[in-house]
Design a protein around this motif. Structure first.
Motif, mmCIF file in Angstrom:
data_model
loop_
_atom_site.group_PDB
_atom_site.id
_atom_site.type_symbol
_atom_site.label_atom_id
_atom_site.label_comp_id
_atom_site.label_asym_id
_atom_site.label_seq_id
_atom_site.Cartn_x
_atom_site.Cartn_y
_atom_site.Cartn_z
ATOM 1 N N UNK A 186 0.844 -1.187 0.000
ATOM 2 C CA UNK A 186 0.000 0.000 0.000
ATOM 3 C C UNK A 186 0.885 1.245 0.000
ATOM 4 N N UNK A 187 0.834 1.990 -1.087
ATOM 5 C CA UNK A 187 1.538 3.258 -1.175
ATOM 6 C C UNK A 187 0.624 4.334 -0.598
ATOM 7 N N UNK A 188 1.002 4.891 0.548
ATOM 8 C CA UNK A 188 0.172 5.872 1.245
ATOM 9 C C UNK A 188 0.774 7.259 1.012
ATOM 10 N N UNK A 189 0.144 8.013 0.149
ATOM 11 C CA UNK A 189 0.668 9.312 -0.278
ATOM 12 C C UNK A 189 0.766 10.293 0.894
ATOM 13 N N UNK A 190 1.929 10.931 1.016
ATOM 14 C CA UNK A 190 2.172 11.974 2.023
ATOM 15 C C UNK A 190 1.898 11.487 3.446
ATOM 16 N N UNK A 191 2.154 10.225 3.717
ATOM 17 C CA UNK A 191 1.958 9.680 5.071
ATOM 18 C C UNK A 191 2.825 10.443 6.077
ATOM 19 N N UNK A 192 4.038 10.810 5.653
ATOM 20 C CA UNK A 192 4.968 11.488 6.567
ATOM 21 C C UNK A 192 4.406 12.807 7.083
ATOM 22 N N UNK A 193 3.540 13.463 6.289
ATOM 23 C CA UNK A 193 2.979 14.754 6.692
ATOM 24 C C UNK A 193 2.026 14.651 7.878
ATOM 25 N N UNK A 194 1.645 13.440 8.227
ATOM 26 C CA UNK A 194 0.657 13.249 9.286
ATOM 27 C C UNK A 194 1.298 13.086 10.665
ATOM 28 N N UNK A 195 2.619 13.263 10.745
ATOM 29 C CA UNK A 195 3.336 13.125 12.010
ATOM 30 C C UNK A 195 4.188 14.362 12.246
ATOM 31 N N UNK A 196 4.300 14.760 13.521
ATOM 32 C CA UNK A 196 5.156 15.896 13.825
ATOM 33 C C UNK A 196 6.604 15.439 13.968
ATOM 34 N N UNK A 197 7.490 16.337 14.388
ATOM 35 C CA UNK A 197 8.919 16.020 14.458
ATOM 36 C C UNK A 197 9.226 14.971 15.526
ATOM 37 N N UNK A 198 8.275 14.742 16.440
ATOM 38 C CA UNK A 198 8.452 13.720 17.480
ATOM 39 C C UNK A 198 7.613 12.476 17.220
ATOM 40 N N UNK A 199 7.165 12.334 15.962
ATOM 41 C CA UNK A 199 6.398 11.164 15.521
ATOM 42 C C UNK A 199 5.027 11.068 16.185
ATOM 43 N N UNK A 200 4.531 12.197 16.659
ATOM 44 C CA UNK A 200 3.166 12.210 17.184
ATOM 45 C C UNK A 200 2.202 12.445 16.033
#
Length: 330
Positions: free
Chosen positions: A6-20
């Motif tokens: 599953x390629x989840x587009x812009x998944x990284x944008x859903x977490x802050x710098x502390x992975x919250x």
């Protein structure tokens, strides 16, 4: 056993710098989709496919402060997913990692990269003469594939390779001529990456290891006008190593049939969508006796997805790609 990619587009944008996890009304990377809407949609899709393991393509970032495994495991905990453990291979600099979410009650998984003289580890360099000029080209992966050793609770072992090959799109081109040059260079690099992958697969098959290769190969029929320039596609190269995927065989065979689609991209210039077959789950021949069944969770082409409005909308909101699953008997 059910595996998924599953390629989840812009998944990284859903977490802050502390992975919250960020669950609010700010915009995600997807057009007209808030972070809260995308988070909820991803959770609905992962719950619906209910896989024993999911290759997450474009997973959250690993960097100086961020950690892909921590982010994915936190996501799984928030939504009570049974795929509660995560593992990744070599991190990269693109903010689009490869990682596996899996159910630890079903599978044991470890990162186990291998190397051979003609097929080095995926974090290394691959040398090949791509244009028959008697000079070797040096190829590297911007997103090194993830090579895993997997064992079921019953003791069945297999090799799993997750991949995200080079895009052929001419990003950054300022003119028609530059777009042509970049497109050809990108396709050459993608084919070299496919050859590298195929040699790693061939080494595993020579050792009688069952192999599953899955992910976004960024290659499908009709994607650009240069696909016939090199005689064969990256998908065909990997298949010729001894793997099988029914969607790939149908689309890339000598007499292509109806082409499946795993991705849907908006074309704002004319108000239409481009659909493409990009995501695959390829298996070695020894796994074909285990009654494999492939499914693309396309919201408009899969009858069960179409019949469930909530799932259909979640698939459209979560990503521009749709999950592909493989069920087989173990």
């Amino acid at each position: 056993m059910r595996l998924a990619t599953y390629n989840i587009e812009w998944f990284a944008n859903l977490f802050d710098r502390n992975d919250r996890l960020i669950v609010d009304d700010s915009w995600s990377g997807r057009h007209d989709v808030t972070k809260a809407q995308q988070v909820e949609a991803i959770a609905k899709v992962l719950t619906a496919i209910d896989a024993d393991a999911v290759l997450v393509v474009e997973a959250p970032n690993t960097g100086k402060r961020q950690n892909t495994v921590r982010a994915l495991q936190a996501f799984a905990e928030v939504f009570d997913l049974r795929t509660s453990q995560a593992i990744m291979g070599f991190p990269n600099d693109t903010h689009q990692e490869l990682a596996l979410l899996y159910d630890p009650e079903v599978l044991s998984v470890r990162h186990d990269p291998r190397a051979a003289d003609d097929a080095p580890r995926f974090d290394s360099e691959f040398r090949i003469d791509l244009d028959v000029d008697a000079t070797q080209d040096v190829v590297q992966f911007s997103k090194p594939p993830m090579e895993l050793s997997v064992q079921t609770k019953a003791g069945f072992q297999f090799r799993l390779i997750g991949a995200h090959l080079k895009s052929k799109a001419p990003h950054g081109a300022g003119s028609r001529d530059e777009a042509i040059r970049i497109s050809i260079a990108n396709r050459r690099k993608q084919l070299a990456q496919a050859i590298w992958l195929s040699r790693r697969v061939a080494h595993h098959l020579a050792e009688d290891d069952p192999v599953i290769l899955l992910g976004d190969l960024n290659d499908g029929p009709g994607l650009d006008e240069f696909e016939h320039l090199f005689g064969r596609s990256s998908v065909e190269i990997v298949l010729q190593a001894g793997l099988f995927d029914p969607h790939a065989v149908t689309a890339h065979g000598p007499h292509p049939g109806s082409v499946s689609s795993t991705a849907r991209f908006a074309r704002p210039e004319n108000g239409t969508f481009l659909e493409a077959l990009l995501d695959y789950i390829m298996i070695s021949s020894d796994l074909q006796s285990r009654r494999p069944v492939w499914r693309i969770w396309h919201p408009f082409r899969d009858a069960a997805c179409w019949a469930k409005p909530d799932l259909r909308e979640a698939l459209l909101t979560a990503s521009d790609h749709f999950p592909v699953t493989l069920d087989f008997e173990l």
